[in-house]
Design a protein around this motif. Structure first.
Motif, PDB file in Angstrom:
ATOM      1  N   MET A 137      27.427 -18.236 -32.191  1.00  0.00           N
ATOM      2  CA  MET A 137      26.057 -18.073 -32.684  1.00  0.00           C
ATOM      3  C   MET A 137      25.442 -19.462 -32.784  1.00  0.00           C
ATOM      4  O   MET A 137      25.327 -20.041 -33.867  1.00  0.00           O
ATOM      5  N   TRP A 138      25.039 -19.979 -31.636  1.00  0.00           N
ATOM      6  CA  TRP A 138      24.672 -21.402 -31.590  1.00  0.00           C
ATOM      7  C   TRP A 138      23.418 -21.709 -32.382  1.00  0.00           C
ATOM      8  O   TRP A 138      23.295 -22.766 -32.980  1.00  0.00           O
ATOM      9  N   GLU A 139      22.463 -20.762 -32.367  1.00  0.00           N
ATOM     10  CA  GLU A 139      21.233 -21.029 -33.138  1.00  0.00           C
ATOM     11  C   GLU A 139      21.550 -21.158 -34.626  1.00  0.00           C
ATOM     12  O   GLU A 139      20.998 -22.001 -35.317  1.00  0.00           O
ATOM     13  N   CYS A 147      32.100 -24.594 -43.406  1.00  0.00           N
ATOM     14  CA  CYS A 147      32.651 -23.278 -43.072  1.00  0.00           C
ATOM     15  C   CYS A 147      31.616 -22.431 -42.345  1.00  0.00           C
ATOM     16  O   CYS A 147      31.955 -21.678 -41.429  1.00  0.00           O
ATOM     17  N   ALA A 148      30.364 -22.572 -42.742  1.00  0.00           N
ATOM     18  CA  ALA A 148      29.325 -21.758 -42.101  1.00  0.00           C
ATOM     19  C   ALA A 148      29.106 -22.205 -40.655  1.00  0.00           C
ATOM     20  O   ALA A 148      28.974 -21.377 -39.741  1.00  0.00           O
ATOM     21  N   ILE A 149      29.077 -23.522 -40.436  1.00  0.00           N
ATOM     22  CA  ILE A 149      28.885 -24.011 -39.066  1.00  0.00           C
ATOM     23  C   ILE A 149      30.055 -23.563 -38.195  1.00  0.00           C
ATOM     24  O   ILE A 149      29.877 -23.073 -37.076  1.00  0.00           O
ATOM     25  N   ALA A 150      31.262 -23.692 -38.755  1.00  0.00           N
ATOM     26  CA  ALA A 150      32.448 -23.365 -37.962  1.00  0.00           C
ATOM     27  C   ALA A 150      32.472 -21.887 -37.615  1.00  0.00           C
ATOM     28  O   ALA A 150      32.777 -21.508 -36.482  1.00  0.00           O
ATOM     29  N   THR A 151      32.120 -21.040 -38.585  1.00  0.00           N
ATOM     30  CA  THR A 151      32.127 -19.612 -38.308  1.00  0.00           C
ATOM     31  C   THR A 151      31.087 -19.262 -37.252  1.00  0.00           C
ATOM     32  O   THR A 151      31.347 -18.489 -36.323  1.00  0.00           O
ATOM     33  N   LEU A 177      20.747 -29.663 -49.245  1.00  0.00           N
ATOM     34  CA  LEU A 177      20.029 -30.516 -48.309  1.00  0.00           C
ATOM     35  C   LEU A 177      21.046 -31.493 -47.754  1.00  0.00           C
ATOM     36  O   LEU A 177      21.736 -32.172 -48.513  1.00  0.00           O
ATOM     37  N   SER A 178      21.161 -31.588 -46.442  1.00  0.00           N
ATOM     38  CA  SER A 178      22.219 -32.458 -45.977  1.00  0.00           C
ATOM     39  C   SER A 178      21.808 -33.916 -46.121  1.00  0.00           C
ATOM     40  O   SER A 178      20.637 -34.235 -46.260  1.00  0.00           O
ATOM     41  N   GLU A 208      23.031 -24.434 -35.269  1.00  0.00           N
ATOM     42  CA  GLU A 208      22.022 -25.492 -35.281  1.00  0.00           C
ATOM     43  C   GLU A 208      21.283 -25.507 -36.610  1.00  0.00           C
ATOM     44  O   GLU A 208      21.104 -26.553 -37.231  1.00  0.00           O
ATOM     45  N   LYS A 209      20.883 -24.293 -37.060  1.00  0.00           N
ATOM     46  CA  LYS A 209      20.171 -24.206 -38.338  1.00  0.00           C
ATOM     47  C   LYS A 209      21.035 -24.725 -39.476  1.00  0.00           C
ATOM     48  O   LYS A 209      20.531 -25.278 -40.438  1.00  0.00           O
TER      49      LYS A 209
END
Ligand SMILES: Cc1cc2nc3c(=O)[nH]c(=O)nc-3n(C[C@H](O)[C@H](O)[C@H](O)COP(=O)(O)O)c2cc1C
Ligand SMILES: Cc1cc2nc3c(=O)[nH]c(=O)nc-3n(C[C@H](O)[C@H](O)[C@H](O)COP(=O)(O)O)c2cc1C
Ligand SMILES: Cc1cc2nc3c(=O)[nH]c(=O)nc-3n(C[C@H](O)[C@H](O)[C@H](O)COP(=O)(O)O)c2cc1C
Ligand SMILES: Cc1cc2nc3c(=O)[nH]c(=O)nc-3n(C[C@H](O)[C@H](O)[C@H](O)CO)c2cc1C
Ligand code: SF4
Ligand code: SF4
Ligand code: SF4
Ligand code: SF4
Ligand code: FES
Lengths: 360, 203, 214, 203, 437
Positions: free
Chosen positions: E389-391, E379-383, A351-352, E394-395
């Motif tokens: 894969m903008w959605e 790492c997940a956001i950056a990948t 959870l951020s 965002e998630k």
């Protein structure tokens, strides 16, 4: 007024920690060398030959794959292929022919790693997939290639029982044959199938779980795969990695803890009569716990995820040891958990900060 | 309504034609299939029992009420077949042993003479690992050791059989043990039921 | 008439099969169907949906649920028909044709019932149902239950376990494929070849279950 | 379209396995040996040809509403026919193909051709299309089986090609389940490259 | 001694503050030509109200407020407008600026001091903060008057002064706390009065014991903080000081807190007590690329090259010139860019100091996850961002990221995580706008 100077621009941050992938990989190589010395001591020069063949094949395969795919070949020397080659060789018995680790390493690098996109993209542990590939392809060599560790007494080489239990007693009772060429886990597995003879089964197990046996396990004076036997040397390597900040302890601790717990719970014939220490020290658990469960590429990134991974792998290891077809479950348990890594990461996303759990 | 009727009728027509056609083919093939199954069994029996005597053999299944079946979990009854030569002399018996191996229940057909000595064996069915346990089907790898043994001699070296014991297939102790122990079990049952006796036979 | 109807219901164990029920055997069936002889990874049944519906986790879960559901119904229907209609009258040879008709009609029926009574569930499973008719795993489980001489109870257990095994493979596959979407896969292996490669890795890992409980 | 095109389409351009990824289950399951591949290929081709033939023949008679069920019944009939005939005359092949014979019913190549081709075309082209698709399926299986049998057993169609030494220590995994998946990945990868080369060349 | 507080996560890069922490603040006279940016604060740039040739007085408005989140801009010198043009900026490639030829720095227009601020009308004080052009000196340069006017219904009960200065190298806030202590305390009191807070505190990392001691001696409540980057980030500071979690996507005022930088306090004190608009700031010049690092008080609009010259000039090879700290600062392509109100430091970094790793593939080591102070999975956001894969981005919480750079700092693969995440933020914002439209 001075001439204005022009500079290159770059994105922030402009400083970074001293860690880098290359350094981490070579650190692991360094940490794995004590075990190699133990292998040389117990299994002779043959062990070094097999390890060298494996590492050479791994690096060469990596280089060829990169070349073939027209990718930068300097990645072949980042140390990750060396680690894979080392660990693959550490996972085969010392009595196998030289081409076996070569084939295994080539498969590990070409199929398990490069076909998936190379470093960082593979989904399962390449060294372990390579080993599983060898077990499925050459089962006889991989399940019968044990050689007994060498020991020296009065300056002369003597052979000892590979299973690591005190031998004199066994020779007298004529049960020596029943355990010949085995490893401690192989011996344990056999006791599980002597259902009709509970006393004999119990007796051998008591020997396996004895202090003497545990001591042999700790030193590595037992039969087993090249790099897995000497617990003390593996510990040395692990301590080095911890000091260098390479190992994050959640994975090893949860894995080892879970093996100990389940080993005690059902690692004997009945419930609650296993020997956790035996299960920790025998087979590949220490090697796996510090060097393979910790392969970051194929394990979860989240903190909770790493703990779940370790517990799951420990449980599977013990289930396979106790009820499975193989005497040792370490490698398969890690491979199986590797398959679940993306799901674990997904469902343990933290959870951020400042986020509240949504109701329902 | 008429529409549904028509559609249903068509479908039924198709099904009926199919069923009739298949019934016809089945009437031709079913005896062949049955016969060919019988023949396969017969071939195997001749193959194994050929070790009892040369020449024409005939087989007759026995029903032995007091015989306790060691394989009860696989088969209700231990099917024992008596083997006679063309003149009606009783030569010995055939039975099928069931042993739980590595990944299948291995069925071994065993020929034994009336003094309890095994004279021939063959594996009828197994689904063991290719290259490992599956080698039991290869007579040169394991079964060659069986001929001439009596019940008490069916024990692996590993399982305390000593020097006289049987060598197991490399890397396939489980499979070897399954076959060995199942054969011993069958022989013991026959001995107990008094169908075979050990008099004068190998010690 | 009524008598024979009752008889149908009562016949629940095949000729020569075990009439009794043991927990050990039940466990063995479950472990075998989910892990050792996983329908997808070791028996090659249901490969099409495994490859086709494993691109995203959500649809994988939906498909898995639908398959478990239909497998159980198909097993129930086919088992009863085989042992009460076909076998007693020596019409075993009509097995394939009857089973496929049973499965096709069941899928139709389920679709209709769902649509009428539970539109939400229909929306969730609906798109997967037609795919299932031509899924070897369903027909496979029906046929294997007969071949293995399972009683009705074991057959139902086997079908649930087979469905769970299928779902497990599908869900793991979906997770791995989602991850591989951002991998630097060699050009030649992109797409279907990669899916096979992942399946191969899964299949090797599942070899670890070999001999479990044996 | 000419008959020659109808014939060759299934073999190369629209190969059901390599180009359309249809019929995957039997393809992966039975390609452990070339013999099995040929047997399965023959069985599938038989069903394809005859179901295409019947579907095309009755395409004007069968109402659209019961089209699919009728096809399924027709296909199932021929599958059962093959099943019975094989069991009677080729029992060994029948037992090694096992459950995958009845599963031809759900093989989407067959339903696909019935629905996609025979349903819209005259009898002769439909038959030829069935032969072509069947051969394409067979060819694909033989290619795959060649790799698997050669690597996993050292032989081809039962003939020992790679020598005793290899057969003692073959790459067993090739005939196990993982081998099928991994080999298929690389075969499809190979076709991917070829396709790209071709398209690149055309540009 | 009170307990040392902190937040979860973060990292501890070498501070390198010794280079300049001992150097007292040196006041530099205005340069011959000043380039005053009109875009020094967050929000809309101010609208220029002068044209070339106009005479301007020090403190006179040259750009007027242009919306709610905006501020007026003043001339720091007496002189003549040369040009109104787009000039290179430290925080962007170029932006609008007024170029003025300096004549003198004396006198000038100041506002009426509000000497009795203890009793003065609160709206008058807020208005003064606004007309003096005071914006945050700590990072985002957010117009301070906005923070002082919380929306109706929001009750502020805590004021935290940010004296953390967690970025390596920077010592400007540290020197300011030592040398302008009284103004700082006055500013703090003014802010507390305006917000109605009775007991404001100041958060300082324990690596500045002299500042802690001095302030405590003068009766200020100091919260001692562990030396851990990014301790100075607003949300982390609030968590460490008062244990409140600012909601994701929310503002400090959602938990009743306002955070102001120490420099902002001094600017507020100057504006209120002396009527002085915000014309100068204290900035650190450091790095191994300059000869004598130090802290300087300069006019906004002073070219960076002048600051470097004041610090003894470049010493040998300079790999990178940075505005701000090494973790969040921007690399500048030219030292012609002027200092703004937000320029906390100028770093000339030698090649040994700058991190130089080739970007490799993410090896999923999870180090970035371990350190992210906001519990994200960088790492997940950056990948996701890398593959557009903008959605998914965002998630994964891309919008929550504050770009602190901790993740990039620890990443062994040298991934440009912050860069990818910032790109994802832009795209996700566009996506949300499109969705709402
Ligand atoms: C993939 C695989 C398949 C195996 N198949 C068999 C088998 O068919 N029969 C068997 O007895 N052991 C089989 N084993 C080996 C057993 O697990 C066990 O290691 C072996 O029985 C030990 O016997 P040994 O003392 O002869 O080496 C297999 C092992 C593996 C890894
Ligand atoms: C669009 C926007 C609106 C804001 N509104 C308020 C506000 O109403 N009250 C307030 O106290 N701070 C407000 N802030 C300021 C933030 O709380 C914070 O202090 C500012 O973004 C600078 O933070 P930083 O230096 O940590 O980046 C706002 C910030 C932004 C970007
Ligand atoms: C990663 C990060 C680190 C920060 N560190 C500091 C700091 O050390 N000192 C500081 O005053 N502000 C720091 N800030 C800015 C604060 O979050 C906040 O915007 C500021 O204290 C608000 O005060 P101001 O509006 O007076 O500038 C940091 C912001 C971020 C995102
Ligand atoms: C702590 C650590 C453990 C590793 N363990 C393995 C391993 O078990 N098997 C392997 O093939 N590579 C291992 N590697 C090397 C590297 O991660 C591996 O080559 C990648 O999986 C290839 O993408 C390890 C690396 C580190 C740093
Ligand atoms: S229809 Fe059957 S055979 Fe064809 S692809 Fe689909 S599942 Fe495979
Ligand atoms: S970024 Fe600068 S202002 Fe913000 S905390 Fe760090 S040093 Fe202080
Ligand atoms: S993800 Fe954002 S908040 Fe988290 S460490 Fe990276 S830059 Fe900082
Ligand atoms: S720190 Fe870098 S390499 Fe490690 S997980 Fe994060 S992005 Fe990947
Ligand atoms: S062939 Fe499609 S599911 Fe089996």
């Amino acid at each position: 007024m001075a001439e204005n100077r022009v500079f290159d621009i770059a994105v922030s941050p402009h400083v970074g920690s001293s860690q880098n992938t290359r350094r981490i990989m070579w650190d692991v190589v360094i940490a794995l060398t004590p075990a190699l010395i133990a292998a040389f001591w117990f299994f002779g020069p043959r062990a070094i030959m097999l390890v060298a063949a494996s590492v050479g094949a791994a690096v060469l395969t990596e280089w060829l794959c990169l070349k073939f795919m027209k990718r930068p070949v300097n990645f072949a020397f980042d140390g990750s292929a060396v680690v894979t080659g080392l660990l693959l060789a550490y996972n085969v018995p010392a009595g196998v022919p030289w081409w076996l680790p070569v084939v295994g390493s080539a498969f590990a690098i070409a199929v398990a790693k490069q076909a998936f996109g190379g470093l960082g993209h593979n989904i399962v542990n390449p060294a372990l997939l390579g080993r599983a590939f060898l077990v499925a392809s050459f089962p006889v060599l991989m399940t019968a290639g044990w050689i007994a560790p060498m020991q020296w007494k009065d300056g002369e080489r003597i052979d000892v029982q590979a299973c690591g239990v005190p031998t004199a007693h066994l020779m007298e009772s004529g049960e020596l044959d029943a355990l010949s060429g085995a490893t401690p886990l192989n011996a344990l597995k056999q006791t599980f199938s002597w259902e009709g003879e509970p006393e004999r089964s119990e007796e051998v197990r008591a020997m396996l779980f004895s202090k003497e046996s545990i001591k042999n396990l700790f030193m590595g004076r037992i039969g087993g795969c090249i790099g897995e036997t000497s617990v003390i040397m593996l510990f040395l390597g692990a301590i080095y990695l911890i000091l260098r900040g390479v190992l994050e302890l959640r994975l090893p601790l949860s894995y080892l803890g879970s093996v100990a717990l389940f080993g005690w719970l059902f690692g004997g014939q009945g419930w609650f009569d296993g020997n956790p220490l035996f299960h920790l020290l025998a087979g590949g658990v220490i090697l796996g716990g510090f060097f393979m469960v910790t392969d970051m590429v194929t394990t979860p990134v989240t903190k909770k995820g790493r703990i779940i991974f370790g517990i799951g792998a420990g449980l599977l290891t013990m289930v396979i040891r106790r009820w499975g077809g193989y005497p040792e479950g370490c490698s398969y348990s890690i491979l199986l958990m590797n398959l679940g890594t993306p799901l674990i990461d997904r469902y343990t996303k933290p959870l951020s900060f400042g986020e509240v759990k949504k109701n329902g | 309504m008429g529409e549904i009727f028509k559609v249903g009728f068509m479908l039924m027509l198709v099904a009926v034609i199919a069923a009739v056609a298949l019934g016809y083919v089945n009437s031709i093939t079913s005896p062949i299939i049955a016969e060919q199954k019988e023949q396969a069994k017969l071939d195997a029996m001749i193959d194994v029992a050929g070790s009892l005597a040369m020449g024409e053999l005939s087989f007759d299944s026995l029903s032995i009420p007091e015989l306790e079946n060691p394989y009860a979990e696989v088969d209700e009854t231990l099917a024992v077949v008596s083997v006679t030569d063309s003149t009606g002399n009783e030569l010995g018996y055939l039975f099928i042993a069931y042993g739980k191996g590595y990944s299948s229940t291995i069925q071994t057909m065993v020929a034994v003479n009336s003094t309890g000595t095994v004279t021939g064996t063959t594996v009828l069915y197994q689904q063991e690992t290719p290259g490992l346990g599956a080698n039991v089907s290869n007579p040169d790898k394991f079964l060659y050791q069986f001929d001439g043994r009596i019940a008490s001699q069916f024990l692996l070296k590993k399982d305390g059989g000593g020097d006289e014991g049987l060598d197991s297939i490399t890397g396939s102790t489980i499979t070897s043990r399954a076959v060995t122990n199942s054969v011993r079990g069958g022989l013991d049952a026959l001995l107990e039921a008094g169908i075979i006796t050990l008099e004068g036979g190998a010690q | 008439m009524i008598n024979s109807m009752l008889m149908w219901v009562i016949v629940a164990a095949p000729d020569g099969g075990e009439p009794s029920f043991s927990i050990a055997k039940m466990m063995a069936i479950i472990v075998s169907a989910i892990f050792i002889n996983n329908y997808v990874l070791s028996r090659f049944l249901g490969i099409c949906p495994f490859l086709g519906v494993s691109k995203q986790l959500d649809s994988a879960v939906g498909m898995g649920a639908a398959v478990v559901f239909v497998m159980v119904l198909a097993t129930l229907g086919s088992w009863l028909v085989y042992h009460n209609l076909l076998a007693p009258h020596g019409m075993e040879y009509l097995r394939t044709i009857t089973f496929i008709i049973i499965i096709a009609s069941l899928v139709q029926l389920v679709e209709m019932i769902l649509q009428k009574f539970s539109p939400a569930l229909y929306d969730a499973l609906g798109i997967f149902l037609p795919l299932i008719t031509t899924n070897c795993a369903i027909l496979g489980v029906a046929v294997l239950n007969i071949d293995d001489k399972f009683s009705l109870g074991y057959s139902l257990i086997n079908s649930v376990a087979a469905g769970i095994g299928f779902t497990l493979a599908l869900v793991l596959m979906a997770g791995l494929r989602e991850r591989m979407e951002t991998a630097n896969v060699p050009e030649a292996l992109k797409g279907l070849p990669l899916a096979f490669l992942i399946a191969g890795a899964m299949s090797i890992a599942f070899l670890g279950f070999a001999g479990l409980g044996g | 379209m000419s008959l020659a095109q109808d014939f060759s389409r299934g073999i190369m351009k629209e190969n059901p396995v390599f180009k359309q990824a249809l019929g995957m289950c039997p393809f992966l399951a039975v390609t452990t040996s070339v013999e099995n591949a040929l047997g399965m290929g023959a069985a599938a081709t038989f069903v394809l040809v005859f179901s295409n033939f019947l579907v095309s023949l009755f395409r004007k008679v069968i109402p659209a509403k019961v089209r699919i069920p009728s096809y399924i019944v027709i296909i199932a009939t021929f599958v059962t026919l093959v099943d019975l005939l094989m069991n009677a005359y080729l029992p060994a092949l029948h037992s090694s193909l096992g459950i995958f014979i009845p599963l031809i019913v759900v093989n989407c190549i067959i339903l696909g051709r019935a629905e996609g081709f025979a349903n819209k075309n005259k009898v002769l082209p439909s038959i030829v299309d069935g032969i072509g698709m069947g051969l394409g399926f067979t060819l694909a299986m033989v290619i795959m089986a060649t790799f698997r049998e050669l690597l996993g057993n050292g032989s081809w169609l039962g003939f020992n090609l790679l020598g005793e030494a290899y057969q003692n220590q073959p790459l067993l995994i090739a005939i196990l389940a993982p081998g099928a998946f991994i080999l298929m990945a690389f075969i499809l990868g190979f076709f991917n490259i070829m396709e790209k080369r071709k398209r690149g060349g055309a540009k | 001694m009170s307990k040392v507080k902190s937040f979860a996560g973060g990292t501890h890069p070498p501070g390198n503050k010794g280079l300049s922490s001992g150097a007292a603040i040196v006041r530099l006279p205005a340069p011959g030509v000043v380039t005053v940016p009109l875009c020094q604060h967050l929000g809309a740039p101010s609208k220029p109200v002068v044209k070339p040739g106009d005479e301007v007085k020090k403190g006179s408005v040259i750009g007027e407020q242009n919306g709610f989140i905006s501020l007026p801009t003043h001339s720091p010198v007496n002189g003549k407008v040369l040009r109104v043009e787009n000039a290179p900026m430290p925080h962007m490639r170029s932006g609008p600026a007024v170029v003025i030829k300096t004549e003198s720095e004396d006198g000038g227009e100041v506002y009426e001091p509000i000497a009795n601020w203890e009793n003065a009308d609160i709206p008058a004080i807020i208005n003064r903060v606004k007309e003096a052009g005071v914006c945050g000196m700590g990072g985002a340069s957010f117009p301070t008057y906005v923070k002082l006017s919380p929306p109706k219904g929001v009750k502020i009960d805590t004021l935290i002064i940010n004296g953390v200065e967690c970025e390596p190298y920077l010592t400007a806030d540290h020197r300011l706390m030592l040398e302008r202590t009284d103004d700082l305390i006055t500013g703090m009191k003014i802010l507390a009065r305006v917000l109605g807070v009775s007991d404001p505190c100041i958060g300082i990392e324990v690596n500045k014991p002299d500042a802690i001691e001095l302030l405590e001696k003068k009766g200020v409540r100091v919260v001692r903080l562990k030396v851990q980057y990014p301790q100075g980030a607003e949300k982390q500071l609030i968590y460490a000081a008062v244990g409140r979690e600012v909601p994701a996507g929310g503002l400090p005022l959602n938990v009743g807190v306002v955070v102001q930088n120490v420099g902002t306090c001094v600017a507020v004190a100057d504006a209120v007590c002396k009527g002085m608009p915000s014309l100068r700031r204290i900035t650190t010049v450091s790095g191994l690329g300059v000869n004598s690092p130090g802290n300087f008080e300069v006019c906004v609009g002073t070219p960076v090259s002048d600051l470097i010259a004041a610090a003894g000039g470049y010493s040998g090879d300079v790999e990178r010139l940075i505005s701000g700290g090494p973790m969040m600062g921007m690399a500048m392509f030219t030292d012609a860019a002027p200092v703004t109100k937000g320029t906390s430091g100028i770093l000339a970094m030698s090649p040994e100091e700058v991190r130089d790793v080739e970007e490799g593939p993410c090896i999923h080591c999870g180090k970035c996850v371990d350190v992210c102070p906001l519990n994200l999975v960088p790492c997940a956001i950056a990948t996701a961002s890398e593959f557009a894969m903008w959605e998914d981005a965002e998630k994964a919480g891309a919008l929550n990221c504050m770009a602190c750079g901790t993740c990039s700092y620890v990443c062994p693969a040298g991934r440009y995580l912050v860069h990818y995440i910032k790109r994802a933020q832009n795209e996700v914002r566009a996506l949300i706008r499109a969705r709402e439209a």
